[in-house]
Structures are given as structure tokens and as C-alpha cells.
Design a protein around this motif. Sequence first.
Motif, mmCIF file in Angstrom:
data_model
loop_
_atom_site.group_PDB
_atom_site.id
_atom_site.type_symbol
_atom_site.label_atom_id
_atom_site.label_comp_id
_atom_site.label_asym_id
_atom_site.label_seq_id
_atom_site.Cartn_x
_atom_site.Cartn_y
_atom_site.Cartn_z
ATOM 1 N N ILE A 132 7.704 8.254 13.470
ATOM 2 C CA ILE A 132 8.794 7.473 14.070
ATOM 3 C C ILE A 132 9.184 8.039 15.426
ATOM 4 O O ILE A 132 9.540 7.283 16.344
ATOM 5 C CB ILE A 132 10.009 7.363 13.132
ATOM 6 C CG1 ILE A 132 10.617 8.752 12.828
ATOM 7 C CG2 ILE A 132 9.655 6.643 11.841
ATOM 8 C CD1 ILE A 132 11.914 8.667 12.047
ATOM 9 N N LEU A 133 9.096 9.359 15.598
ATOM 10 C CA LEU A 133 9.458 9.948 16.886
ATOM 11 C C LEU A 133 8.430 9.613 17.961
ATOM 12 O O LEU A 133 8.798 9.412 19.132
ATOM 13 C CB LEU A 133 9.608 11.460 16.752
ATOM 14 C CG LEU A 133 10.776 11.943 15.894
ATOM 15 C CD1 LEU A 133 10.777 13.466 15.790
ATOM 16 C CD2 LEU A 133 12.111 11.447 16.458
ATOM 17 N N THR A 134 7.172 9.518 17.586
ATOM 18 C CA THR A 134 6.144 9.109 18.554
ATOM 19 C C THR A 134 6.386 7.687 19.022
ATOM 20 O O THR A 134 6.276 7.370 20.221
ATOM 21 C CB THR A 134 4.747 9.234 17.923
ATOM 22 O OG1 THR A 134 4.508 10.607 17.572
ATOM 23 C CG2 THR A 134 3.673 8.784 18.893
ATOM 24 N N ALA A 135 6.748 6.803 18.087
ATOM 25 C CA ALA A 135 7.061 5.417 18.453
ATOM 26 C C ALA A 135 8.283 5.347 19.357
ATOM 27 O O ALA A 135 8.320 4.597 20.341
ATOM 28 C CB ALA A 135 7.284 4.586 17.191
ATOM 29 N N ILE A 136 9.287 6.149 19.043
ATOM 30 C CA ILE A 136 10.510 6.149 19.852
ATOM 31 C C ILE A 136 10.250 6.714 21.245
ATOM 32 O O ILE A 136 10.765 6.194 22.241
ATOM 33 C CB ILE A 136 11.609 6.959 19.125
ATOM 34 C CG1 ILE A 136 12.107 6.180 17.906
ATOM 35 C CG2 ILE A 136 12.774 7.279 20.069
ATOM 36 C CD1 ILE A 136 13.007 6.982 16.994
ATOM 37 N N ILE A 185 21.077 9.266 15.046
ATOM 38 C CA ILE A 185 20.643 9.418 13.673
ATOM 39 C C ILE A 185 21.807 9.133 12.723
ATOM 40 O O ILE A 185 22.852 9.782 12.806
ATOM 41 C CB ILE A 185 20.047 10.822 13.401
ATOM 42 C CG1 ILE A 185 19.740 11.023 11.910
ATOM 43 C CG2 ILE A 185 20.967 11.933 13.906
ATOM 44 C CD1 ILE A 185 18.660 10.177 11.356
ATOM 45 N N GLY A 186 21.636 8.152 11.860
ATOM 46 C CA GLY A 186 22.573 7.909 10.779
ATOM 47 C C GLY A 186 22.098 8.712 9.589
ATOM 48 O O GLY A 186 21.197 8.281 8.876
ATOM 49 N N GLY A 187 22.662 9.901 9.395
ATOM 50 C CA GLY A 187 22.203 10.777 8.338
ATOM 51 C C GLY A 187 22.928 12.102 8.391
ATOM 52 O O GLY A 187 23.966 12.237 9.033
ATOM 53 N N MET A 188 22.347 13.100 7.720
ATOM 54 C CA MET A 188 22.973 14.403 7.582
ATOM 55 C C MET A 188 22.245 15.458 8.423
ATOM 56 O O MET A 188 21.135 15.241 8.900
ATOM 57 C CB MET A 188 22.974 14.832 6.118
ATOM 58 C CG MET A 188 23.712 13.875 5.187
ATOM 59 S SD MET A 188 25.498 13.805 5.507
ATOM 60 C CE MET A 188 25.985 15.447 4.952
ATOM 61 N N TYR A 189 22.885 16.617 8.560
ATOM 62 C CA TYR A 189 22.308 17.710 9.350
ATOM 63 C C TYR A 189 20.982 18.190 8.785
ATOM 64 O O TYR A 189 20.121 18.661 9.524
ATOM 65 C CB TYR A 189 23.290 18.881 9.443
ATOM 66 C CG TYR A 189 23.689 19.488 8.113
ATOM 67 C CD1 TYR A 189 22.898 20.444 7.488
ATOM 68 C CD2 TYR A 189 24.873 19.115 7.492
ATOM 69 C CE1 TYR A 189 23.264 21.005 6.276
ATOM 70 C CE2 TYR A 189 25.252 19.661 6.280
ATOM 71 C CZ TYR A 189 24.439 20.607 5.678
ATOM 72 O OH TYR A 189 24.814 21.150 4.466
ATOM 73 N N VAL A 247 18.052 5.554 14.338
ATOM 74 C CA VAL A 247 17.331 5.885 13.105
ATOM 75 C C VAL A 247 18.353 6.064 11.995
ATOM 76 O O VAL A 247 19.408 6.673 12.211
ATOM 77 C CB VAL A 247 16.514 7.186 13.258
ATOM 78 C CG1 VAL A 247 15.798 7.529 11.952
ATOM 79 C CG2 VAL A 247 15.525 7.083 14.408
ATOM 80 N N ASP A 248 18.063 5.539 10.807
ATOM 81 C CA ASP A 248 18.936 5.809 9.664
ATOM 82 C C ASP A 248 18.124 6.345 8.501
ATOM 83 O O ASP A 248 16.901 6.187 8.451
ATOM 84 C CB ASP A 248 19.729 4.569 9.257
ATOM 85 C CG ASP A 248 18.897 3.536 8.528
ATOM 86 O OD1 ASP A 248 18.584 3.769 7.344
ATOM 87 O OD2 ASP A 248 18.568 2.494 9.129
ATOM 88 N N THR A 292 14.072 6.482 8.062
ATOM 89 C CA THR A 292 13.404 7.544 7.324
ATOM 90 C C THR A 292 14.101 7.628 5.976
ATOM 91 O O THR A 292 14.687 6.656 5.511
ATOM 92 C CB THR A 292 13.468 8.867 8.111
ATOM 93 O OG1 THR A 292 12.780 9.883 7.390
ATOM 94 C CG2 THR A 292 14.895 9.304 8.391
ATOM 95 N N THR A 293 14.050 8.779 5.304
ATOM 96 C CA THR A 293 14.831 8.992 4.086
ATOM 97 C C THR A 293 15.545 10.320 4.198
ATOM 98 O O THR A 293 15.191 11.167 5.036
ATOM 99 C CB THR A 293 13.954 9.008 2.818
ATOM 100 O OG1 THR A 293 13.251 10.259 2.748
ATOM 101 C CG2 THR A 293 12.962 7.855 2.811
#
Length: 382
Positions: free
Chosen positions: A207-211, A221-225, A166-167, A197-198
Motif C-alpha cells: 500500500i505504501l508503494t501505491a501511495i 492513518i486511521g488506526g493505533m500506534y 489509510v484505515d 490494512t488491518t
Amino acid sequence: MIVAAAAAMAAGGLAHAQASVVRLGTVAPLSGGAAHAGQANLNGVRMAVEELNARGIAIGGQKVRFELLAEDDAGDPKQGVAAAQKLVDARVHGVIGHQNSGTAIPASRLYSDAGIPQISPSVTHPRYTRQGFATTFRMVADDVQLGGMLGRYAVKELHLRSFAVVDDRTAYGQGLAREFAEAVRAAGAAVVDQQFTTDKATDFSAILTAIKAKKPDVLFIGGMYATAGPMLLQMQQLGLYARLMGGDGICNDAIVPLAAGAVGENRIVCAEPGGFDQAQQPGLERFHAAYRKRFGSEAEGISVYAYDAVNLMAEAMVQAGSAEPKRYLPVLASMQGFQGVSGGIAFDGKGDRKDPLLTLYTFRNARRATLAVVRADASRTH
């Protein structure tokens, strides 16, 4: 005073008595979801500037005083460009920052056009130093190295086989996720789902249900805390018990309260550019003690790199005998053997740090714990 100093510099650099002020700009997200890291960045810069002024640095035979101009870009590219323009207009002699790839990359063109050296303590997107700008430098490994190392480590060392990626649609998040997915596939494992996501989102249920239906071993996760913490909590609420992996953006103790008890033991694996070996421990301990005394809190890794960036830039000015960017920039680019808290610092022809370290972490007892310190893969192909 600033107008007089600018006029004196235009007439001949630091030769005039009124030109004793050296202005350093710094830009970080001091508001928004990454404000915690942004403040740690600013604190490292501020501590270095205060120490330089206490020491009484001379450049070209004249004692100078460093003046810090700090700007908040809130992690927003438009605000980052506006902040950069303010520093250019203020005729700063150098810039420490920006902190995020998404703000540093567009801002770097303004600094390049103005000829102002820019050292980012934390930007990891490869494009930052691949634009052909002689003014851009970074203190840490890039996403090619970080994402690739994480992907290889997950498959070869942790023996994990299936991954969801996910990014958050930022330049940082997309670049890191892409490099991780490529490394996982190259190592012989499967990326079973890719979602996005954003960096402003708070509800990840769709998205978590799909995953969850794909039953991955890992969600990367490509993102921040600020994104990863709530996402981890929602993973637990949905019964998605995959491990969570990510880069330096999630490698922060602030993820613990955001995940509200879902961090678990050894469930997270993350990595930060940078690391410290035994030879660096005495200097690192002194830095942390000084930081605690000055700010009443623990330093983050980014604090160390911001601190080192200021001192490196100041040393280049000293060696060049001038704070004028066009005079000290070639010295900065070619410096060898400078020893910072983070070790020896030198740059390659693109402005990337040579032979950088990476550190892998997990979380135990609701605190970050080191897994390993490794050298970045020098065999990058892009």
C-alpha cells in the motif's frame, strides 16, 4: 460474600449491611497491540477507586466500599462482548469502558439491556452514543469532531493540499479516516489515494508503494500506534517522506521505538480528544504527581478521563442516595457542574460530553509536544 451481597441488593439495594460493596467493572485491552494504553486506562480507574475507598464514601447514609472488577478484551469485539457478559453476570453497578470503539459498541447493548450505566473514557466512534441507549456516556469528543478538526487544520493551518488516507478496518479506524477525508475535501484539498490494512498487519510495502506514486503531502492513518509506528519506518525505507497524521490512536510516546528513528522532527501531527486549560493545571499537576507515586510511570491522557469517569459515577450515586443503576442513572445523565481533573463534565441527551476540548500534538526530540488546544466544532451535521 458476593452472592450474599447480590441477594441483599435484590431485596432492597444498599439498605442491608451486607450490601455495602459497590462493584465497578472496567474493560480495556490489557493484552495485544494497545496494551500500553489499556494499562494506563486501568491505572486511572484503579487510582480513583483506591482514593474513594480511602476517603470512606457514604451512599444513602451508609458507608460503602468500591470493588473493582477488571476485564481484558484485547481490543477484540468478541472478547469484548464476553467480558461485558461477565460483568453483567457479576451484577456490577456501573462500567468504566470499554476503551475501543470496536469493543464498546457491541458491548453497550448488553449493558443497556441490563440497565447498567457505561462511561467510556476514550471511545470516539459516533455510533456509540447514537444507538438510543440511555446507559451510554463518553468523556471525550467523537470522531466526527476529531477527524473533522484534523482535516480542517491540515488544510487551513498547515496549508497542505494532497492526502492519502489509510484505515485499519476497525470501527475506530474507519470512522476517523472517513471524517478526515470528508473534512479535507470540504476544505478544498484532494484525497489522492485511499487504502486499507488491518490492525494486525506488519508489512505495509504494497500500500505504501501505491501511495508513494501519488506523491501526497500527508499520509493519514486511521488506526493505533502499533500500526502507525512500523508504517512510518517503512515509509522512510521506501523514500515516502510525507507527513504522518492521525487521531488519538497514534498520539502516544510508544510510537517512537516502534518507528525506530523515523519519527523525525514535526513529521507527525496527531490529536487527542480532551485538553487542559490554565485553570485545570494545578489539579492536573496533583493528579500526575499522585499517579507517578502510585504506579512509578507517567499518566496518559486516558488515565485522567478514566479517573474522572469513576469519580463522576460515584458522585451520581451519592447524589441519588443509591448505587442501584435505575436510581442513579437519571442523576448521572442530568448532572451539571461536576468538576473533574479534565474540567467541568456534563452530558447532552445522547450521552456525549458537552463542549469537549481537543489537543493537537507533534513529536520533537523523540517526545510528544503540544501544538494547540481547541474546542470541538459544535456545528456537527451527522
